[in-house]
Scaffold this active site. Structure first.
Site, PDB file in Angstrom:
ATOM      1  N   ASN A   1     -10.480  -0.323  -0.239  1.00 58.07           N
ATOM      2  CA  ASN A   1      -9.009   0.023   0.103  1.00 58.07           C
ATOM      3  C   ASN A   1      -8.465  -0.962  -1.058  1.00 58.07           C
ATOM      4  O   ASN A   1      -8.445  -2.160  -1.190  1.00 58.07           O
ATOM      5  CB  ASN A   1      -8.606  -0.773   1.373  1.00 58.07           C
TER       6      ASN A   1
ATOM      7  N   CYS B   1       0.790  -1.317  -0.058  1.00 58.36           N
ATOM      8  CA  CYS B   1       0.065  -0.129  -0.034  1.00 58.36           C
ATOM      9  C   CYS B   1       0.950   1.269  -0.216  1.00 58.36           C
ATOM     10  O   CYS B   1       0.322   2.532  -0.192  1.00 58.36           O
ATOM     11  CB  CYS B   1      -0.810  -0.103   1.321  1.00 58.36           C
TER      12      CYS B   1
ATOM     13  N   HIS C   1      -3.282   7.175   1.737  1.00 58.72           N
ATOM     14  CA  HIS C   1      -3.805   5.724   1.221  1.00 58.72           C
ATOM     15  C   HIS C   1      -5.248   5.370   2.012  1.00 58.72           C
ATOM     16  O   HIS C   1      -5.402   5.967   3.034  1.00 58.72           O
ATOM     17  CB  HIS C   1      -2.868   4.838   1.815  1.00 58.72           C
TER      18      HIS C   1
HETATM   19  O1  UT7 Z   1      -4.011  -1.188   3.526  1.00 57.85           O
HETATM   20  C1  UT7 Z   1      -3.162  -1.644   4.177  1.00 57.85           C
HETATM   21  C2  UT7 Z   1      -3.126  -1.324   5.520  1.00 57.85           C
HETATM   22  N1  UT7 Z   1      -4.501  -1.806   6.269  1.00 57.85           N
HETATM   23  C3  UT7 Z   1      -5.128  -0.953   7.109  1.00 57.85           C
HETATM   24  O2  UT7 Z   1      -4.584  -0.074   7.346  1.00 57.85           O
HETATM   25  C4  UT7 Z   1      -6.008  -1.821   7.766  1.00 57.85           C
HETATM   26  C5  UT7 Z   1      -6.104  -1.408   9.403  1.00 57.85           C
HETATM   27  N2  UT7 Z   1      -7.125  -1.968  10.105  1.00 57.85           N
HETATM   28  C6  UT7 Z   1      -8.402  -1.781  10.089  1.00 57.85           C
HETATM   29  O3  UT7 Z   1      -8.911  -1.161   9.410  1.00 57.85           O
HETATM   30  C7  UT7 Z   1      -9.515  -2.348  11.164  1.00 57.85           C
HETATM   31  O4  UT7 Z   1      -8.548  -3.006  12.135  1.00 57.85           O
HETATM   32  C8  UT7 Z   1     -10.585  -3.419  10.600  1.00 57.85           C
HETATM   33  C9  UT7 Z   1     -11.373  -2.371   9.762  1.00 57.85           C
HETATM   34  C10 UT7 Z   1      -9.863  -4.180   9.575  1.00 57.85           C
HETATM   35  C11 UT7 Z   1     -11.247  -4.013  11.768  1.00 57.85           C
HETATM   36  O5  UT7 Z   1     -11.861  -3.007  12.578  1.00 57.85           O
HETATM   37  P1  UT7 Z   1     -11.650  -2.969  14.158  1.00 57.85           P
HETATM   38  O6  UT7 Z   1     -12.273  -1.901  14.714  1.00 57.85           O
HETATM   39  O7  UT7 Z   1      -9.964  -3.092  14.286  1.00 57.85           O
HETATM   40  O8  UT7 Z   1     -12.248  -4.177  14.528  1.00 57.85           O
HETATM   41  P2  UT7 Z   1     -12.073  -5.420  15.619  1.00 57.85           P
HETATM   42  O9  UT7 Z   1     -11.011  -6.409  15.027  1.00 57.85           O
HETATM   43  O10 UT7 Z   1     -11.134  -4.678  16.729  1.00 57.85           O
HETATM   44  O11 UT7 Z   1     -13.132  -6.179  16.167  1.00 57.85           O
HETATM   45  C12 UT7 Z   1     -14.185  -5.222  16.886  1.00 57.85           C
HETATM   46  C13 UT7 Z   1     -15.359  -5.899  17.290  1.00 57.85           C
HETATM   47  C14 UT7 Z   1     -15.114  -7.228  17.880  1.00 57.85           C
HETATM   48  O12 UT7 Z   1     -16.199  -7.498  18.497  1.00 57.85           O
HETATM   49  P3  UT7 Z   1     -16.211  -7.404  20.062  1.00 57.85           P
HETATM   50  O13 UT7 Z   1     -15.054  -8.256  20.675  1.00 57.85           O
HETATM   51  O14 UT7 Z   1     -15.777  -5.869  20.339  1.00 57.85           O
HETATM   52  O15 UT7 Z   1     -17.507  -8.001  20.606  1.00 57.85           O
HETATM   53  C15 UT7 Z   1     -14.962  -8.308  16.684  1.00 57.85           C
HETATM   54  O16 UT7 Z   1     -15.604  -9.663  16.901  1.00 57.85           O
HETATM   55  O17 UT7 Z   1     -16.039  -6.102  15.715  1.00 57.85           O
HETATM   56  C16 UT7 Z   1     -16.036  -7.629  15.700  1.00 57.85           C
HETATM   57  N3  UT7 Z   1     -15.869  -7.756  14.127  1.00 57.85           N
HETATM   58  C17 UT7 Z   1     -16.701  -7.629  13.237  1.00 57.85           C
HETATM   59  N4  UT7 Z   1     -18.037  -7.596  13.204  1.00 57.85           N
HETATM   60  C18 UT7 Z   1     -18.766  -7.606  12.144  1.00 57.85           C
HETATM   61  C19 UT7 Z   1     -14.611  -8.090  13.882  1.00 57.85           C
HETATM   62  N5  UT7 Z   1     -14.777  -8.407  12.333  1.00 57.85           N
HETATM   63  C20 UT7 Z   1     -15.955  -8.063  12.140  1.00 57.85           C
HETATM   64  C21 UT7 Z   1     -16.806  -7.999  10.867  1.00 57.85           C
HETATM   65  N6  UT7 Z   1     -18.031  -7.766  11.191  1.00 57.85           N
HETATM   66  N7  UT7 Z   1     -16.243  -8.223   9.577  1.00 57.85           N
END
Ligand code: UT7
Length: 331
Positions: free
Chosen positions: A287, A122, A256
Site C-alpha cells: 500500500n 491515500c 487505491h
Molecule cells: O491506505 C489507507 C487506508 N487503509 C486501509 O484501507 C487499511 C484498512 N484495514 C485493513 O486493511 C485491515 O484492517 C488490516 C489488514 C490492517 C488488518 O486486518 P484485519 O482482518 O482487520 O485484522 P484484525 O485487526 O481484525 O485482526 C484479526 C486477527 C486478530 O486475532 P483474533 O482476535 O481473531 O484471534 C489479531 O490479533 O488477527 C490478529 N492480528 C495479526 N495476526 C498476525 C492482527 N494483526 C496481526 C498481524 N499478524 N500483523
C-alpha cells in the site's frame, strides 16, 4: 463596473502520459513478520500482499517523484518547460515547507510551472486528477504534471502489528493536458474529519520533536476497513452516474491499493463483469498511499491490460477520512 478578463475555457482534459518508479529493494513478508509475531500466510490472507518495495536511505519522496514525473513527460511526449502546474500528492515529504512539488518541478526541469502539494493521503491522487481537470477546463493551465509519491517506510513503526506489513514506498505520475474531447468525468469526493483519529501520525510532529520521539503513522485497521468496504462502493456508483456510463462499459477498475480484500468487496458491490480488468498491484507493491493508483495503472500497462483511451474507474480513500473517485480515459 469594469469587467475583468478571464481565460478562455476548454472542453476537456485527459491523461496523456504515465510514469512510475519502484525502488530496488524488495521486502518479503518473511522479513517483516518476526518483529510483529505474524507470518507470510497471515499477511497474504488478510491483505493480498506478497512483497513490497522500500526506498534506499538516500531516496526521498521528491527524488522518486521526479523519476516518475520525468517518465510521464517522456510518455506524453511533451517538454518539462511546457508544464504549467506541478501538483504532488504525498504525506511523507520530509519538509512541511517548502513543498515536494517545488522540489520535483526543479528536478524535472518544469521551470515555467506553478507548484503545490495536496494533503489528502491515500485519496490524494484522485483529488489531484479532479483538480488538474478543473484547472485545465477553466483555462488556468494547458499541461499539468500530477505526481503521487510516498516514502512511508520513514514513518512506519516496524513493531506495530497494525501497520508494519501494509505500507510501502514508490511513485507514480501522469501528465494531464487540454483536450477537445473530455477525458476526465466529474470527481466524487469528500472528507470526514470527525474520524481523523482513525489514521493519523502520532504523536503530532511538533510534539514528537519537542519530546524527542518519532512520529509514526498509526491506524485503527478494522475501523478503516469497515468504512472503506461500507462506503466506497457507493462512491464508485456515484462516479459512474456522474460519468454517464455503466460498470459494464469500463475497461478497468483501478482502486487505491489498500487491501486486496477491500478491492474484492468493492468489485462485488459494483457487480463488475469479468470483462473489467481489476488492478491488484498491492500483491507486489504493498500500500503506497498516494502513489498506489498510478503505480497500479503502470502495472496494468506492463501486463498489456491498460488500453489507452478506454474508460477506467479510479477511487482513493484513507486518512481524513478523505475519498475521491472518477472515471477517466486511460493514458
Ligand atoms: O491506505 C489507507 C487506508 N487503509 C486501509 O484501507 C487499511 C484498512 N484495514 C485493513 O486493511 C485491515 O484492517 C488490516 C489488514 C490492517 C488488518 O486486518 P484485519 O482482518 O482487520 O485484522 P484484525 O485487526 O481484525 O485482526 C484479526 C486477527 C486478530 O486475532 P483474533 O482476535 O481473531 O484471534 C489479531 O490479533 O488477527 C490478529 N492480528 C495479526 N495476526 C498476525 C492482527 N494483526 C496481526 C498481524 N499478524 N500483523
Amino acid at each position: 463596473m469594469s469587467h475583468l478578463k478571464t481565460p478562455a475555457t476548454v472542453a476537456g482534459a485527459r491523461m496523456t502520459g504515465l510514469g512510475a518508479y519502484r525502488p530496488d529493494r524488495v521486502v518479503t513478508n518473511a522479513e517483516l513478520a518476526p518483529r510483529i509475531d505474524s507470518s507470510d500466510e497471515w499477511i497474504q490472507e488478510r491483505t493480498g500482499i506478497i512483497e513490497r518495495r522500500f526506498a534506499g536511505a538516500e531516496e526521498t519522496c521528491a527524488s522518486m517523484g521526479a523519476i516518475a514525473g520525468t517518465r510521464a513527460l517522456a510518455d506524453a511526449g511533451i517538454a518539462a518547460t511546457d508544464i504549467d502546474v506541478v501538483i504532488v500528492a504525498t504525506f511523507t515529504h520530509r519538509h512541511a515547507t517548502p513543498s515536494a512539488s517545488a522540489e520535483i518541478a526543479h528536478l524535472v526541469g518544469a521551470t515555467n510551472a506553478a507548484a503545490f502539494d495536496i494533503s489528502a493521503a491515500c485519496a490524494g491522487f484522485c483529488y489531484g486528477v479532479g483538480l488538474a481537470d478543473s484547472l485545465i477546463r477553466a483555462g488556468s493551465a494547458k499541461h499539468v504534471l500530477l505526481v503521487g509519491t510516498e516514502k512511508i517506510s520513514d514513518v512506519t513503526n516496524y513493531d506495530d502489528r497494525g501497520t508494519a506489513f501494509i505500507f510501502a514506498d514508490g511513485a507514480g505520475a501522469v501528465v494531464i493536458s487540454a483536450s477537445d474531447v473530455p477525458g476526465i468525468a466529474p470527481t466524487v469526493w469528500g472528507a470526514d474529519g470527525s474520524s481523523m483519529d482513525a489514521i493519523i501520525m502520532q504523536p503530532d510532529t511538533l510534539t514528537a520533536a519537542r519530546v524527542g520521539v518519532q512520529s509514526f503513522l498509526t491506524m485503527e485497521g478494522q475501523r478503516v476497513f469497515r468504512w472503506a468496504v461500507g462506503s466506497m462502493g457507493e462512491v464508485c456508483e456515484r462516479a459512474l452516474v456522474a460519468a454517464g456510463i455503466e460498470a459494464r462499459d469500463l475497461s478497468a477498475f483501478v482502486p487505491h491499493q489498500a487491501n486486496l480484500r477491500i478491492t474484492n468487496a468493492i468489485v462485488k458491490k459494483l457487480d463488475l463483469p469479468e470483462s473489467v480488468t481489476v488492478a491488484t498491484d498491492i500483491q507486489l507493491t504493498g500500500n503506497t498511499s498516494a502513489a498506489s493508483i498510478p503505480l497500479a495503472m503502470d502495472a496494468l500497462r506492463e501486463q498489456g491490460q491498460l488500453k489507452s483511451g478506454e474508460p477506467i474507474l479510479m477511487v482513493g480513500f484513507g486518512a481524513g477520512l478523505a475519498f475521491a473517485g472518477q472515471v477517466a480515459l486511460a493514458p
